[in-house]
Design an enzyme around this catalytic site. Structure first.
Site, mmCIF file in Angstrom:
data_model
loop_
_atom_site.group_PDB
_atom_site.id
_atom_site.type_symbol
_atom_site.label_atom_id
_atom_site.label_comp_id
_atom_site.label_asym_id
_atom_site.label_seq_id
_atom_site.Cartn_x
_atom_site.Cartn_y
_atom_site.Cartn_z
ATOM 1 N N SER A 96 0.829 -1.227 0.000
ATOM 2 C CA SER A 96 0.000 0.000 0.000
ATOM 3 C C SER A 96 0.845 1.251 0.000
ATOM 4 O O SER A 96 1.666 1.433 0.905
ATOM 5 C CB SER A 96 -0.834 0.095 1.274
ATOM 6 O OG SER A 96 -1.790 -0.872 1.316
ATOM 7 N N ASN B 22 1.393 3.157 11.093
ATOM 8 C CA ASN B 22 0.644 3.635 12.274
ATOM 9 C C ASN B 22 1.029 2.749 13.447
ATOM 10 O O ASN B 22 1.506 1.630 13.248
ATOM 11 C CB ASN B 22 -0.869 3.518 12.028
ATOM 12 C CG ASN B 22 -1.268 2.101 11.651
ATOM 13 O OD1 ASN B 22 -1.090 1.694 10.499
ATOM 14 N ND2 ASN B 22 -1.774 1.335 12.600
ATOM 15 N N TYR C 258 -8.686 -10.922 2.471
ATOM 16 C CA TYR C 258 -9.957 -10.288 2.858
ATOM 17 C C TYR C 258 -10.793 -9.851 1.664
ATOM 18 O O TYR C 258 -11.943 -9.473 1.817
ATOM 19 C CB TYR C 258 -9.723 -9.100 3.812
ATOM 20 C CG TYR C 258 -8.919 -7.949 3.263
ATOM 21 C CD1 TYR C 258 -9.430 -7.103 2.290
ATOM 22 C CD2 TYR C 258 -7.634 -7.703 3.726
ATOM 23 C CE1 TYR C 258 -8.692 -6.049 1.787
ATOM 24 C CE2 TYR C 258 -6.885 -6.656 3.233
ATOM 25 C CZ TYR C 258 -7.425 -5.840 2.255
ATOM 26 O OH TYR C 258 -6.677 -4.810 1.764
ATOM 27 N N GLU C 259 -10.200 -9.906 0.469
ATOM 28 C CA GLU C 259 -10.992 -9.568 -0.714
ATOM 29 C C GLU C 259 -11.879 -10.732 -1.143
ATOM 30 O O GLU C 259 -12.649 -10.619 -2.093
ATOM 31 C CB GLU C 259 -10.070 -9.120 -1.843
ATOM 32 C CG GLU C 259 -9.421 -7.788 -1.493
ATOM 33 C CD GLU C 259 -8.376 -7.335 -2.484
ATOM 34 O OE1 GLU C 259 -8.750 -6.679 -3.446
ATOM 35 O OE2 GLU C 259 -7.196 -7.665 -2.291
ATOM 36 N N HIS D 177 -4.035 0.427 -4.640
ATOM 37 C CA HIS D 177 -3.386 -0.722 -5.277
ATOM 38 C C HIS D 177 -3.767 -0.721 -6.749
ATOM 39 O O HIS D 177 -4.945 -0.779 -7.084
ATOM 40 C CB HIS D 177 -3.878 -2.035 -4.654
ATOM 41 C CG HIS D 177 -3.279 -2.326 -3.321
ATOM 42 N ND1 HIS D 177 -2.430 -3.369 -3.090
ATOM 43 C CD2 HIS D 177 -3.402 -1.677 -2.154
ATOM 44 C CE1 HIS D 177 -2.062 -3.358 -1.818
ATOM 45 N NE2 HIS D 177 -2.639 -2.343 -1.228
ATOM 46 N N HIS E 174 -7.683 3.977 7.005
ATOM 47 C CA HIS E 174 -6.900 3.603 5.827
ATOM 48 C C HIS E 174 -6.247 4.823 5.167
ATOM 49 O O HIS E 174 -5.128 4.738 4.656
ATOM 50 C CB HIS E 174 -7.818 2.862 4.843
ATOM 51 C CG HIS E 174 -7.111 2.331 3.645
ATOM 52 N ND1 HIS E 174 -6.074 1.419 3.726
ATOM 53 C CD2 HIS E 174 -7.268 2.574 2.319
ATOM 54 C CE1 HIS E 174 -5.648 1.134 2.511
ATOM 55 N NE2 HIS E 174 -6.349 1.822 1.637
ATOM 56 N N ALA F 286 2.560 -2.372 4.282
ATOM 57 C CA ALA F 286 2.306 -1.366 5.309
ATOM 58 C C ALA F 286 1.769 -2.132 6.510
ATOM 59 O O ALA F 286 1.008 -3.091 6.341
ATOM 60 C CB ALA F 286 1.264 -0.375 4.813
ATOM 61 N N MET G 232 -2.138 -7.428 6.978
ATOM 62 C CA MET G 232 -3.120 -8.323 6.370
ATOM 63 C C MET G 232 -2.577 -8.984 5.101
ATOM 64 O O MET G 232 -3.349 -9.343 4.203
ATOM 65 C CB MET G 232 -4.391 -7.533 6.045
ATOM 66 C CG MET G 232 -4.945 -6.758 7.232
ATOM 67 S SD MET G 232 -6.337 -5.712 6.767
ATOM 68 C CE MET G 232 -6.482 -4.645 8.203
ATOM 69 N N SER G 233 -1.267 -9.136 5.033
ATOM 70 C CA SER G 233 -0.670 -9.705 3.805
ATOM 71 C C SER G 233 0.647 -10.379 4.136
ATOM 72 O O SER G 233 0.955 -10.641 5.293
ATOM 73 C CB SER G 233 -0.428 -8.582 2.790
ATOM 74 O OG SER G 233 0.592 -7.729 3.258
ATOM 75 N N HIS H 55 -5.494 -9.588 -1.529
ATOM 76 C CA HIS H 55 -5.525 -9.935 -0.108
ATOM 77 C C HIS H 55 -6.588 -11.003 0.138
ATOM 78 O O HIS H 55 -7.594 -11.062 -0.561
ATOM 79 C CB HIS H 55 -5.869 -8.704 0.737
ATOM 80 C CG HIS H 55 -4.885 -7.591 0.606
ATOM 81 N ND1 HIS H 55 -4.926 -6.696 -0.439
ATOM 82 C CD2 HIS H 55 -3.836 -7.236 1.387
ATOM 83 C CE1 HIS H 55 -3.934 -5.840 -0.295
ATOM 84 N NE2 HIS H 55 -3.259 -6.130 0.806
HETATM 85 N N1 HPA Z 1 -3.355 -3.366 11.357
HETATM 86 C C1 HPA Z 1 -3.455 -4.197 10.324
HETATM 87 N N2 HPA Z 1 -3.013 -3.909 9.124
HETATM 88 C C2 HPA Z 1 -2.446 -2.709 8.928
HETATM 89 C C3 HPA Z 1 -2.302 -1.790 9.963
HETATM 90 C C4 HPA Z 1 -2.786 -2.142 11.248
HETATM 91 O O1 HPA Z 1 -2.694 -1.372 12.221
HETATM 92 N N3 HPA Z 1 -1.677 -0.700 9.436
HETATM 93 C C5 HPA Z 1 -1.448 -0.967 8.131
HETATM 94 N N4 HPA Z 1 -1.901 -2.187 7.820
#
Ligand code: HPA
Length: 273
Positions: free
Chosen positions: A30, A235, A85-86, A61, A247, A113, A211-212, A83
């Site tokens: 990302s 973050n 989750y998609e 993306h 996001h 990320a 998540m990847s 991903h």
């Molecule tokens: N959690 C999960 N996935 C993420 C995060 C997070 O805090 N930041 C960027 N991708």
């Protein structure tokens, strides 16, 4: 169509477009897709033009393979990944990794990320992935094993190549980048975590959450690729700071550090002659 038939079909479709043979496969996470601007492009293939290929729906993306040279090194970059989750199966999620291996890539460079769990991290840091926790997502190797790709029970005792880890550490020093290190845990998403979940993950030994990546590292390792990964801490994870996650902010931080990220990844790749 079985997963292996799908993979072979995607491979043959690509081979009708290009005979380019990359040595390195780079997955751009990302906000980190800008690295592709520095590639001397030979061919670009949109995922949507490959029949049966899983297509990313995430904002930020782009969804294409870029094949070309970086400092004379033949490589393929994925601008956008799919991903779990998609809604795709884990086998579909890792299909692009296997495809890049079939195209010729023996090195897999993963980026993403993530949320920082380790309290010594701050948003904007880079973390060298030294190991991972895959326990919270289905394993992409469940189902029939494709022995043409790899063994049934692959060893996972050092998924992330020591050679590449050292190269990345050394390069970060040369570029004066304060590189953190740690364990990345993949969750399914697509909600962010609760503070209680982050506390649990911290106790389990995770330094960053996303998540990847982990499923891709497993597929790459299974297929005998030399794997490395860098995570951009966009973050601090839920509950670490008293601040909701979104996001857009994740993308803003990724954008801010993108130039430094490009320098780091670029210099590492240049050393892989
Ligand atoms: N959690 C999960 N996935 C993420 C995060 C997070 O805090 N930041 C960027 N991708």
């Amino acid at each position: 169509m079985t997963d292996i038939e799908k993979l072979q079909d995607c491979y043959h479709q690509i081979r009708t477009i290009t005979d380019f043979m990359p040595k390195i496969a780079l997955v751009l996470g990302s906000g980190l897709g800008g690295f592709a601007d520095d590639i001397q492009v030979v061919d670009t293939i949109d995922y949507k033009n490959i029949k049966n290929f899983p297509i990313s729906t995430v904002q930020g993306h782009r969804g294409r393979f870029i094949l070309g040279y970086y400092n004379n090194i033949p490589m393929v970059a994925m601008q956008g990944r799919v991903h779990y989750y998609e809604g795709y199966s884990m086998q579909d999620v890792v299909l692009p990794i296997r495809l890049m291996k079939l195209l010729g890539a023996n090195i897999l460079f993963l980026t993403n990320a993530s949320g920082g769990i380790n309290r010594n991290f701050s948003a904007g840091d880079f973390m060298l992935i030294t190991d991972h926790i895959s326990t919270f997502v289905p394993n992409c190797l469940v189902g029939e094993n494709f022995s043409s790709l790899g063994t049934r029970f692959p060893d996972m005792s050092h998924v992330y190549s020591y050679r590449l880890q050292d190269l990345i550490r050394q390069t970060a020093i040369e570029l004066d980048i304060n590189l953190k290190e740690g364990v990345y845990v993949q969750l399914t998403g697509c909600s962010y975590e609760t503070p209680a979940e982050i506390k649990m993950l911290s106790i389990l030994g995770a330094d960053a959450v996303g998540m990847s990546t982990v499923c891709e590292a497993i597929a790459g390792n299974h297929a005998g690729m030399e794997v490395c990964g860098i995570s951009c801490i966009t973050n601090m994870a839920s509950g670490i700071l008293d601040k909701p996650l979104n996001h857009i902010e994740v993308q803003q931080i990724a954008d801010r550090v993108a130039p430094q990220f490009k320098r780091l990844v670029g210099k590492v790749i240049s050393k892989l002659q």
